[in-house]
Design a protein around this motif. Sequence first.
Motif, mmCIF file in Angstrom:
data_model
loop_
_atom_site.group_PDB
_atom_site.id
_atom_site.type_symbol
_atom_site.label_atom_id
_atom_site.label_comp_id
_atom_site.label_asym_id
_atom_site.label_seq_id
_atom_site.Cartn_x
_atom_site.Cartn_y
_atom_site.Cartn_z
ATOM 1 N N LEU A 166 42.425 34.868 43.847
ATOM 2 C CA LEU A 166 41.751 36.078 43.343
ATOM 3 C C LEU A 166 41.687 37.155 44.431
ATOM 4 C CD1 LEU A 166 38.681 35.575 41.005
ATOM 5 C CD2 LEU A 166 41.015 36.240 40.461
ATOM 6 N N ALA B 55 45.061 38.730 44.436
ATOM 7 C CA ALA B 55 45.306 39.620 43.293
ATOM 8 C C ALA B 55 44.522 40.920 43.441
ATOM 9 C CB ALA B 55 44.928 38.918 41.989
ATOM 10 N N ARG B 56 43.374 40.845 44.088
ATOM 11 C CA ARG B 56 42.515 42.030 44.179
ATOM 12 C C ARG B 56 42.735 42.823 45.467
ATOM 13 N NH1 ARG B 56 37.092 39.565 41.077
ATOM 14 N NH2 ARG B 56 38.197 39.296 39.096
ATOM 15 N N GLY C 192 47.494 42.830 44.820
ATOM 16 C CA GLY C 192 47.791 43.247 43.453
ATOM 17 C C GLY C 192 48.548 42.217 42.635
ATOM 18 N N ILE D 145 49.779 38.485 41.118
ATOM 19 C CA ILE D 145 49.107 37.260 40.673
ATOM 20 C C ILE D 145 49.994 36.072 41.040
ATOM 21 C CG2 ILE D 145 48.303 35.991 38.640
ATOM 22 C CD1 ILE D 145 47.610 38.716 37.376
ATOM 23 N N LEU E 35 52.103 34.179 36.426
ATOM 24 C CA LEU E 35 51.946 34.787 35.102
ATOM 25 C C LEU E 35 51.971 33.760 33.977
ATOM 26 C CD1 LEU E 35 54.063 38.030 35.582
ATOM 27 C CD2 LEU E 35 51.605 37.695 35.865
ATOM 28 N N LEU F 255 47.963 31.494 33.769
ATOM 29 C CA LEU F 255 46.697 32.210 33.697
ATOM 30 C C LEU F 255 45.577 31.377 33.097
ATOM 31 C CD1 LEU F 255 48.202 35.676 32.939
ATOM 32 C CD2 LEU F 255 46.760 35.132 34.892
ATOM 33 N N TYR G 259 43.552 30.203 35.948
ATOM 34 C CA TYR G 259 42.673 31.280 36.421
ATOM 35 C C TYR G 259 41.452 31.407 35.502
ATOM 36 C CZ TYR G 259 45.932 33.345 39.862
ATOM 37 O OH TYR G 259 46.723 33.583 40.951
ATOM 38 N N MET H 257 37.685 31.288 36.610
ATOM 39 C CA MET H 257 36.786 32.441 36.463
ATOM 40 C C MET H 257 35.590 32.125 35.572
ATOM 41 S SD MET H 257 39.324 35.788 36.454
ATOM 42 C CE MET H 257 40.290 35.275 35.023
ATOM 43 N N TYR I 17 44.543 46.842 37.041
ATOM 44 C CA TYR I 17 45.023 46.707 38.425
ATOM 45 C C TYR I 17 44.684 47.953 39.244
ATOM 46 C CZ TYR I 17 48.624 47.461 42.022
ATOM 47 O OH TYR I 17 49.284 47.794 43.173
ATOM 48 N N ASN J 10 40.996 48.376 39.956
ATOM 49 C CA ASN J 10 40.607 47.396 40.969
ATOM 50 C C ASN J 10 40.968 47.870 42.375
ATOM 51 O OD1 ASN J 10 41.729 44.541 42.422
ATOM 52 N ND2 ASN J 10 39.639 44.583 41.675
ATOM 53 N N MET K 296 44.962 38.514 32.487
ATOM 54 C CA MET K 296 45.454 39.352 33.585
ATOM 55 C C MET K 296 44.440 40.433 33.927
ATOM 56 S SD MET K 296 49.425 40.384 32.999
ATOM 57 C CE MET K 296 49.967 41.017 34.587
ATOM 58 N N GLN L 149 41.312 40.441 33.360
ATOM 59 C CA GLN L 149 40.120 39.831 33.953
ATOM 60 C C GLN L 149 40.356 39.458 35.422
ATOM 61 O OE1 GLN L 149 39.326 36.698 31.136
ATOM 62 N NE2 GLN L 149 37.978 37.979 29.904
ATOM 63 N N VAL L 150 41.564 39.004 35.737
ATOM 64 C CA VAL L 150 41.873 38.687 37.136
ATOM 65 C C VAL L 150 41.624 39.924 37.999
ATOM 66 C CG1 VAL L 150 43.786 38.228 38.733
ATOM 67 C CG2 VAL L 150 43.469 36.785 36.706
ATOM 68 N N TRP L 151 41.939 41.096 37.453
ATOM 69 C CA TRP L 151 41.708 42.338 38.194
ATOM 70 C C TRP L 151 40.314 42.915 37.932
ATOM 71 C CZ3 TRP L 151 47.195 43.012 36.260
ATOM 72 C CH2 TRP L 151 48.109 42.642 37.258
ATOM 73 N N GLY L 152 39.472 42.123 37.296
ATOM 74 C CA GLY L 152 38.072 42.514 37.175
ATOM 75 C C GLY L 152 37.734 43.418 36.007
#
Lengths: 462, 462
Positions: A371, A374-375, A378, A380, A417, A420, A423, A427, B144, B147, B171, B173-176
């Motif tokens: 995470l 990804a944050r 960028g 995944i 991808l 997920l 993930y 989450m 994305y 984020n 996807m 959600q992974v980026w919030g």
Amino acid sequence: MEDVKIQLSEKDIPKQWYNIAADLPNLQPPLGPNGKPITPEMLTPVFPMNIIEQEVSTKRWIDIPDEVLEILYQWRPVPLRRAIRLEKFLNTPAKIFYKDESVSPAGSHKPNTAIPQAYYNKVFGIKKITTETGAGQWGSALAYACNQFGLECKVYMVRISFDQKPFRKLMMQVWGANCIASPSDKTEFGRQILKEMPDTPGSLGIAISEAVEDAVHDKTGQTRYSLGSVLNHVMLHQTIIGLEAKKQLEMIGIKKPDIVIGCAGGGSNFAGLTFPFAADKINGADIEIIPVEPKACPTLTRGKFAYDHGDTACMTPLLAMHTLGHAFVPEAIHAGGLRYHGMAPLVCQGVVEGLFTPRAYHQLKCYESALTWARTEGFICAPETSHAIAAAIDEAVKAREEGKEKVILFNYSGHGLMDLSGYNLYMSGKLTDYELPDDILNKSLEILKDLPKPEVKKGKKE
Amino acid sequence: MEDVKIQLSEKDIPKQWYNIAADLPNLQPPLGPNGKPITPEMLTPVFPMNIIEQEVSTKRWIDIPDEVLEILYQWRPVPLRRAIRLEKFLNTPAKIFYKDESVSPAGSHKPNTAIPQAYYNKVFGIKKITTETGAGQWGSALAYACNQFGLECKVYMVRISFDQKPFRKLMMQVWGANCIASPSDKTEFGRQILKEMPDTPGSLGIAISEAVEDAVHDKTGQTRYSLGSVLNHVMLHQTIIGLEAKKQLEMIGIKKPDIVIGCAGGGSNFAGLTFPFAADKINGADIEIIPVEPKACPTLTRGKFAYDHGDTACMTPLLAMHTLGHAFVPEAIHAGGLRYHGMAPLVCQGVVEGLFTPRAYHQLKCYESALTWARTEGFICAPETSHAIAAAIDEAVKAREEGKEKVILFNYSGHGLMDLSGYNLYMSGKLTDYELPDDILNKSLEILKDLPKPEVKKGKKE
């Protein structure tokens, strides 16, 4: 401003693979059912002879066929990338580089060996290839490769991944392959397992047994088996990763990395990036090389260096490797590609020699790293890859604490991808950590007690 | 051997966007509720003023902020690729090139505008952005981008896609980001639609209405709306695609392509690749430029050039565009990004001027092209992108029949790894073709009869 992507041109792609077997003279040979080293001929029902020749070769450099390069150019050379946004987030003086293997058609490093394997089978006159797959990365890579060469492809996919990742099956179908859940009712061994353990999530060991049985039982003689990791020729094909990375680091004036990291299931993406650097280490370079595995399947960190079968049904030769025992069925952690009881003998010999310093991580730590990745960066990542990222982050934080400008390099083995759902579980707080209990480990290792023992030797040959 | 990937270095990335509005003086202005051209101030509840300035600008070149470039470098410049394996398969003398927009973190061209839009909102002091998404490409791109700039993001996703593509939501959600199905019970308009049509698959028009309502009803004044296509500033941001492509073609000595192709839903990936070439066409270059849309949603080929709302609830200004009528709800074809009743006014004015020659394809033909692509080039394309591939194949076959060495360029707008359920339906023979019947079209167009009519003018301004 420095570039974040270091691109190697197509004409500068490595034209030879590096064979570390030439530099590991103490590597123990595979043994046959009689306890003696196997001969190439004994492998002919399973592999075509041109691949067997690579498997047993000790030649240091092996040419990559033009027909293979032509297809690799579809995505290679892959970028060496600098994780500059992660560096900033960690406030580290370390430079973090990674090889982006996610850009292949199948989304991982696996096509690097799938393409040459399909090629060698094709020129040997083979019409159909069987294989197994854990997370689905390998199965889709071989499906793609077989399609490029007009070969039929049948994939036994570990049931837990088959159920968790329906899109992986569809990918294989897009490339014309046949993908079925393992254990299946298509093989004798699969039927036997289903009878004994109807609810088993499956394992790579079981799926390998099924795929090998399928290949060797084909009466036409035109079917062979293909393995996506563990074996010497697979490690060989993957070294294009590290060979490219060395050229790319040179392009920006970096003589050597301080730390090189890869996640390790069967060992292929780890070997692919690190073996060319291990060659430098053998010759004296100061490089820390770290394979990272899950605590739920701690082959290198808690397994035994022993002779063991690569599959559950004992159809493969005995390999000298770190192993949890060939009947081991790991918990259903969400990094399917790292759920293997054994490990590439070349990687294991490297551990014996002190070239590699393995470590194991819990899955929550790895998903947290995924995470963070990804944050910041960028992209995944695959759950397997998150193990390498977690180690890179740990090393970058350590560099900050030590105030050292280290160069860290890791292998970004694949994108996430298709993963997920893992993930999602993380989450929503539905994942927990799992550490293999001692009693289960010890019981699983008992299976090794009647098998031959490998010699534990290191250094140059006398 | 010629390279299959033409790489532009980071330092050669275009530093300005091209604004085609400068070269389309007959573009009709958007109208407000009173039927008169809207003023920038009228848009301030919806967009920040720095974006509105771009929306109404007629300056030909607009600087890309450094802060935007810094993030674009994460994946840009993207490769210009030669589809050499497809060429061989088609036995065509044509050279087929494509811009690979699938390599972005979100897997499509959409981050090219998501990043600048998030940036402009951020510097304007906005804290939260709302938007809608069809296939999910735009929603994940904005998730994305938000984020990266620390902005809150809320995405209304057309229900049919929300159900078909659960991974897209993950996807985001992974980026919030927060992703909900539209029509939803979160807005007044959503509740109204659900009451009238509880089983509706949703539409982009409905989702836009919900997202706009959500933004303008926020009492704090810190929420704005963002659109991933249609509007002038979005087309502007996407022109980096075509500007890169021109440089890359020059690098290999190609002065101009003969044919340039993009699929067209709202118009953004089409515009992004083609507008810089349209500029050359305006100045006399002989280039055929083809937007491709589905026969199930034939906005450019059968819609009416009229003033119409961009959304179903008539919350947006009236735009001069080709439209099927703002209440149109398209059939559930599996190319969610192409299910929009309208089209970017800049693209439509280009059609009016004769710069672009639109065509429409059936979905079975497009999926057939997608499979041909996967089985030659190896990569799996988005269902939207398959429309462009289908046209590229048609043109390459035509070149073969004519014996002409044409240069074909198309936009590979995104990968299809999140869209494999559509492939599955196609491969299992469950998809059929659908052509919008005349009576439904005519009924849908009736909604336009009481709205103002745009002037149909072309050429240079007098």
